[in-house]
Design a protein around this motif. Sequence first.
Motif, short mmCIF file in Angstrom:
data_model
loop_
_atom_site.label_atom_id
_atom_site.label_comp_id
_atom_site.label_asym_id
_atom_site.label_seq_id
_atom_site.Cartn_x
_atom_site.Cartn_y
_atom_site.Cartn_z
N PHE A 148 109.65 39.06 11.91
CA PHE A 148 110.32 38.96 13.20
C PHE A 148 109.52 39.68 14.29
N LEU A 149 109.08 40.90 13.99
CA LEU A 149 108.34 41.67 14.98
C LEU A 149 107.00 41.03 15.31
N THR A 150 106.37 40.43 14.29
CA THR A 150 105.08 39.77 14.53
C THR A 150 105.25 38.53 15.40
N LEU A 151 106.25 37.74 15.08
CA LEU A 151 106.44 36.47 15.79
C LEU A 151 107.02 36.64 17.18
N THR A 152 107.66 37.78 17.43
CA THR A 152 108.27 37.99 18.75
C THR A 152 107.56 39.08 19.54
N ARG A 153 106.34 39.41 19.13
CA ARG A 153 105.65 40.55 19.75
C ARG A 153 105.37 40.32 21.24
N GLN A 213 107.45 38.71 23.24
CA GLN A 213 108.71 38.53 23.95
C GLN A 213 109.21 39.86 24.51
N SER A 214 110.01 39.76 25.56
CA SER A 214 110.66 40.94 26.11
C SER A 214 111.77 41.39 25.15
N PRO A 215 112.26 42.62 25.29
CA PRO A 215 113.38 43.05 24.44
C PRO A 215 114.58 42.10 24.49
N SER A 216 114.90 41.59 25.68
CA SER A 216 116.02 40.64 25.77
C SER A 216 115.67 39.34 25.06
N ALA A 268 101.65 34.81 11.78
CA ALA A 268 101.58 35.15 13.20
C ALA A 268 101.04 34.01 14.04
N THR A 269 100.75 32.89 13.42
CA THR A 269 100.18 31.78 14.16
C THR A 269 101.22 30.93 14.85
N ALA A 270 102.50 31.15 14.52
CA ALA A 270 103.56 30.33 15.12
C ALA A 270 103.70 30.67 16.60
N GLU A 271 104.11 29.70 17.39
CA GLU A 271 104.36 29.94 18.81
C GLU A 271 105.65 30.75 18.94
N SER A 272 105.61 31.80 19.73
CA SER A 272 106.75 32.71 19.80
C SER A 272 107.97 32.08 20.46
N GLY A 273 107.80 30.99 21.18
CA GLY A 273 108.93 30.41 21.88
C GLY A 273 109.95 29.77 20.97
#
Length: 197
Positions: free
Chosen positions: A25-30, A32-35, A98-103
């Motif tokens: 989760f932390l890798t894929l959302t690194r 992203q903002s906290p919200s 970690a290659t996935a797009e975070s969106g």
Amino acid sequence: MSALFTQAFVTLLVIFDPLAAIPVFLTLTRHQSPSGQRRTARVSVLVAAGIVTVFAVAGKGLLDALGISLQALQVAGGALLALIALDLLKADCARDRATAESGGVAFVPLGTPPLAGPGAIAATMLYVEKAGSAPAVVAVALALAAALLLTWLTLHFSPFIGRLLKDNGLNLVTRIMGLLAAAIAVELVAGAILHWI
């Protein structure tokens, strides 16, 4: 009914394994903002809840239409859960993801397959099948809801938990969950084999 709730809750929580999902989760959302991270956590758990619920309600009919027995799903779910357990025991489940797009990670690869994977689907369907009465089905539904709630809370607070446990702590918990997941995988396969025998 309380025994069924406890058994279903523990099984589903181990299969969901939210602590092992923290590094992913932390890798894929690194980026992203906290919200944004909180929104991703919420959406991924809702996606998992929707998929598991659909299979719990309509899965038996779908399997019957395809000519697949619940025991075959148990074996398939157990085998795939065993593969996930091996990753957890090696503590490298976050590797190369970690290659996935975070969106869009809330749907794949967070919502499914790690949360709403074959193991969770097979286990939920099995507990619904074993329930046999309305109160027992409610107990299974409450166990699913409780496991999903705890999973959401874990992902929601994953930045804090990650800092608290650090890498070594997360690896230790991940390996313990991997061992439990392996045991559940064996139980799923053994139950199906005993049914066939």
